[in-house]
Structure formats: C-alpha cells, structure tokens
Enzyme design. Structure first.
Site, mmCIF file in Angstrom:
data_model
loop_
_atom_site.group_PDB
_atom_site.id
_atom_site.type_symbol
_atom_site.label_atom_id
_atom_site.label_comp_id
_atom_site.label_asym_id
_atom_site.label_seq_id
_atom_site.Cartn_x
_atom_site.Cartn_y
_atom_site.Cartn_z
ATOM 1 C CG ASN A 23 -1.490 1.339 1.561
ATOM 2 O OD1 ASN A 23 -2.461 1.778 0.957
ATOM 3 N ND2 ASN A 23 -0.864 2.044 2.493
ATOM 4 C CE1 TYR B 217 0.115 7.636 -6.658
ATOM 5 C CE2 TYR B 217 -1.740 7.883 -8.168
ATOM 6 C CZ TYR B 217 -1.241 7.518 -6.921
ATOM 7 O OH TYR B 217 -2.091 7.036 -5.966
ATOM 8 C CB ALA C 253 4.155 3.915 -10.450
ATOM 9 C CE LYS C 254 -0.439 3.989 -6.747
ATOM 10 N NZ LYS C 254 -0.204 3.139 -5.563
HETATM 11 P P1 NAP Z 1 -0.836 8.781 2.661
HETATM 12 O O1 NAP Z 1 -1.884 9.233 3.611
HETATM 13 O O2 NAP Z 1 0.126 9.753 2.112
HETATM 14 O O3 NAP Z 1 -0.056 7.556 3.323
HETATM 15 C C1 NAP Z 1 1.012 6.961 2.631
HETATM 16 C C2 NAP Z 1 1.589 5.843 3.482
HETATM 17 O O4 NAP Z 1 2.727 5.298 2.773
HETATM 18 C C3 NAP Z 1 2.082 6.342 4.813
HETATM 19 O O5 NAP Z 1 1.834 5.344 5.790
HETATM 20 C C4 NAP Z 1 3.589 6.499 4.587
HETATM 21 O O6 NAP Z 1 4.251 6.298 5.833
HETATM 22 C C5 NAP Z 1 3.854 5.347 3.634
HETATM 23 N N1 NAP Z 1 5.061 5.528 2.845
HETATM 24 C C6 NAP Z 1 5.332 6.491 1.947
HETATM 25 N N2 NAP Z 1 6.570 6.347 1.454
HETATM 26 C C7 NAP Z 1 7.092 5.245 2.075
HETATM 27 C C8 NAP Z 1 8.339 4.600 2.007
HETATM 28 N N3 NAP Z 1 9.318 5.030 1.197
HETATM 29 N N4 NAP Z 1 8.535 3.498 2.766
HETATM 30 C C9 NAP Z 1 7.562 3.048 3.592
HETATM 31 N N5 NAP Z 1 6.353 3.626 3.697
HETATM 32 C C10 NAP Z 1 6.133 4.725 2.944
HETATM 33 O O7 NAP Z 1 -1.499 8.093 1.375
HETATM 34 P P2 NAP Z 1 -2.870 7.283 1.181
HETATM 35 O O8 NAP Z 1 -3.822 8.187 0.538
HETATM 36 O O9 NAP Z 1 -3.236 6.547 2.419
HETATM 37 O O10 NAP Z 1 -2.388 6.257 0.049
HETATM 38 C C11 NAP Z 1 -2.146 4.893 0.281
HETATM 39 C C12 NAP Z 1 -2.039 4.188 -1.059
HETATM 40 O O11 NAP Z 1 -3.257 4.391 -1.792
HETATM 41 C C13 NAP Z 1 -0.919 4.713 -1.949
HETATM 42 O O12 NAP Z 1 -0.345 3.650 -2.676
HETATM 43 C C14 NAP Z 1 -1.656 5.644 -2.905
HETATM 44 O O13 NAP Z 1 -0.976 5.788 -4.130
HETATM 45 C C15 NAP Z 1 -2.967 4.901 -3.072
HETATM 46 N N6 NAP Z 1 -4.061 5.742 -3.526
HETATM 47 C C16 NAP Z 1 -4.547 6.757 -2.766
HETATM 48 C C17 NAP Z 1 -5.617 7.526 -3.253
HETATM 49 C C18 NAP Z 1 -6.223 8.645 -2.476
HETATM 50 O O14 NAP Z 1 -7.125 9.317 -3.010
HETATM 51 N N7 NAP Z 1 -5.808 8.912 -1.251
HETATM 52 C C19 NAP Z 1 -6.151 7.249 -4.530
HETATM 53 C C20 NAP Z 1 -5.625 6.209 -5.265
HETATM 54 C C21 NAP Z 1 -4.590 5.455 -4.762
HETATM 55 P P3 NAP Z 1 5.605 7.016 6.303
HETATM 56 O O15 NAP Z 1 5.573 8.414 5.791
HETATM 57 O O16 NAP Z 1 5.537 6.875 7.794
HETATM 58 O O17 NAP Z 1 6.701 6.194 5.709
#
Ligand code: NAP
Length: 249
Positions: free
Chosen positions: A91, A156, A159-160
C-alpha cells in the site's frame, strides 16, 4: 469455506496513516496478526495501540520500501519471526506531481522506486513463505490514475498501471499454488495524500464521482479485507476499482 483456524499473518506497507492504517485495522478485526510497516515509528506505534485497544494483534517494523534490500530483509524477518506470512498488502505510495514538460528525473524515479519497484521486491520475497504455507493473498494498491490517467501524474499513473500488469502476470504464475494476487484501485479517498490538493481539483474529483462523495480509507480497507480472506480464493488477477463509480464503463 471457513477461514483457517490458526491466525494468519499479514504484512501491510504504508500502514502509519490513511488507507494503510485502515487496512491494518480491518485485517486485525478479521482476526489476522498484522505487521505494520512504514518509516514513521511513532505513528506506527499509535496504529498498533489502537488495534490492540480493540482486541486485535499487531506489531511494528519500520522500513523504507524504496530500499529493496530493506524490503527483502523485512519480509524474511516477518516470515522467520512468525513461521509464516499469509497476506501481503503493498500500500505504501507517494506522489510527485508535475506536468510532463516540467517533470524531473528525480520526480519520475522516486515514484517508480517507491510505488512500483517496492511491489516487485516485496512480492518476490513473499512467494517462498506463501508456497511453504500453501496459501497466499497478495493485494497491491493501484489507483484509478493507472486506469484512466490523470494530468500532472504521468509518473504516478505509469507506476500504478505497471502494478496492474505486474499483478496479472504474478496471478497467472501463482494460481496453481493457491496464491492469489489482485489490485485494488482507489478513486479519490480522503487522506493526507489528497488533503494537499487545491479545492478546485477536489471539486472536479467529486463531480466525476457518481456516488457524490469522496471515499474513506475504510471503503478501501473493506475490499482489501475481503480479497485477502480465505473466501476470496477464486478471485485472482483482477483490478477492483473502489472509486464511487468514477471509472465505470
Ligand atoms: P498517505 O496518507 O500519504 O499515506 C502513505 C503511506 O505510505 C504512509 O503510511 C507512509 O508512511 C507510507 N510511505 C510512503 N513512502 C514510504 C516509504 N518510502 N517506505 C515506507 N512507507 C512509505 O497516502 P494514502 O492516501 O493513504 O495512500 C495509500 C495508497 O493508496 C498509496 O499507494 C496511494 O498511491 C494509493 N491511492 C490513494 C488515493 C487517495 O485518493 N488517497 C487514490 C488512489 C490510490 P511514512 O511516511 O511513515 O513512511
């Protein structure tokens, strides 16, 4: 089919906040021992405490998923410590948005390294423990951007989209071993990742979402919990959009 009676072990990356934390709670509620991974130890500890306060079981490992050796070591250590690793949820993800005309090599590489290469390394590393256990559920978190594209997100979206092709191929390789691999592709979900977007972008996203609201991390977690359950053994190689209808065709 009922779940295996012994406690399955799940590794969730990016579990310190947002969607990953919600996935951690959901899997713990489903009775898994959840290994929470991210870079921020304090936030991981908070998620662990919350899981334990509701009777769930969790542990914490800090890891930067952009470091392939660290990811391999993490998987080996979790599998060694618990003697099994049944569920992997990739994730962790970042954005480095820019129009392609202005996008730097660093912005492209950082997103590919964290969002895609980490998936390759983690999936490769879990296969042996999953084959030993004769069971595996891999759920990779994609995005609707990987399905339909998004201006300002060529890195992005690439990658996805790569995660989807990777996961379908992995699903074909591992189907006979009782290991499934699927993608959950969120639409616009309320997290820190989307908080920073301008109001105009948010309104456009809401307007493009037939159910008329932004998604919540729990909306994604519920789907991941099902795909990682024993009952989901006949679903593999799929990309499930959890997006309020944004990309329906
Ligand atoms: P978020 O709130 O920014 O959280 C991202 C998480 O990834 C955090 O726990 C962060 O933790 C961790 N992370 C980032 N870089 C990292 C690294 N190098 N190593 C280990 N952990 C890392 O994002 P989110 O919205 O929950 O997104 C979660 C996933 O859903 C992602 O893959 C994102 O692309 C996908 N997504 C999100 C949305 C959306 O609308 N929010 C839409 C489509 C897809 P630390 O900073 O503590 O490392």
């Amino acid at each position: 089919m009922a779940d295996d009676n012994s406690q399955r072990v799940a590794l969730v990356t990016g579990a310190s906040r947002g969607i990953g934390a919600a996935i951690g709670y959901a899997l713990a509620q489903a009775g898994r021992h959840v290994v929470l991974c991210a870079r921020d130890q304090d936030k991981l500890d908070q998620v662990k405490q919350q899981i334990e306060s509701t009777g769930g079981s969790a542990s914490v490992h800090t890891c930067d998923v952009s470091d392939g050796e660290a990811v391999t070591a993490l998987v080996e250590s979790v599998a060694g410590e618990h003697g099994r690793l049944d569920i992997l949820v990739n994730n962790a993800g970042i954005t480095r948005d820019n129009l392609l005309l202005r996008m730097t090599d660093d912005e492209f590489d950082a997103v590919m390294q964290t969002n895609m290469r980490s998936v390759f390394v983690a999936c490769r590393a879990v296969l042996r423990p999953m084959m030993r256990g004769k069971f595996g559920r891999i759920v990779n978190i994609g995005s609707v951007a990987g399905l339909v594209g998004n201006a300002g997100q060529t890195n992005y979206a690439a990658a996805k989209a790569a995660i989807a092709g990777f996961t379908r191929s992995l699903a074909r390789e591992m189907a006979a071993k009782k290991i499934t691999a699927n993608v959950v592709a969120p639409g616009f979900i309320e997290t820190e990742m989307t908080d920073v977007l301008p109001d105009k972008v948010k309104e456009l996203a809401k307007g493009a979402t037939p159910v008329g609201r932004f998604g919540l991390p729990d909306d994604i977690a519920a789907c991941v919990a099902f795909l990682s359950s024993d009952q989901a053994g006949y679903i593999t190689g799929q990309v499930v959009a959890v997006d309020g209808g944004m990309t329906m065709c």
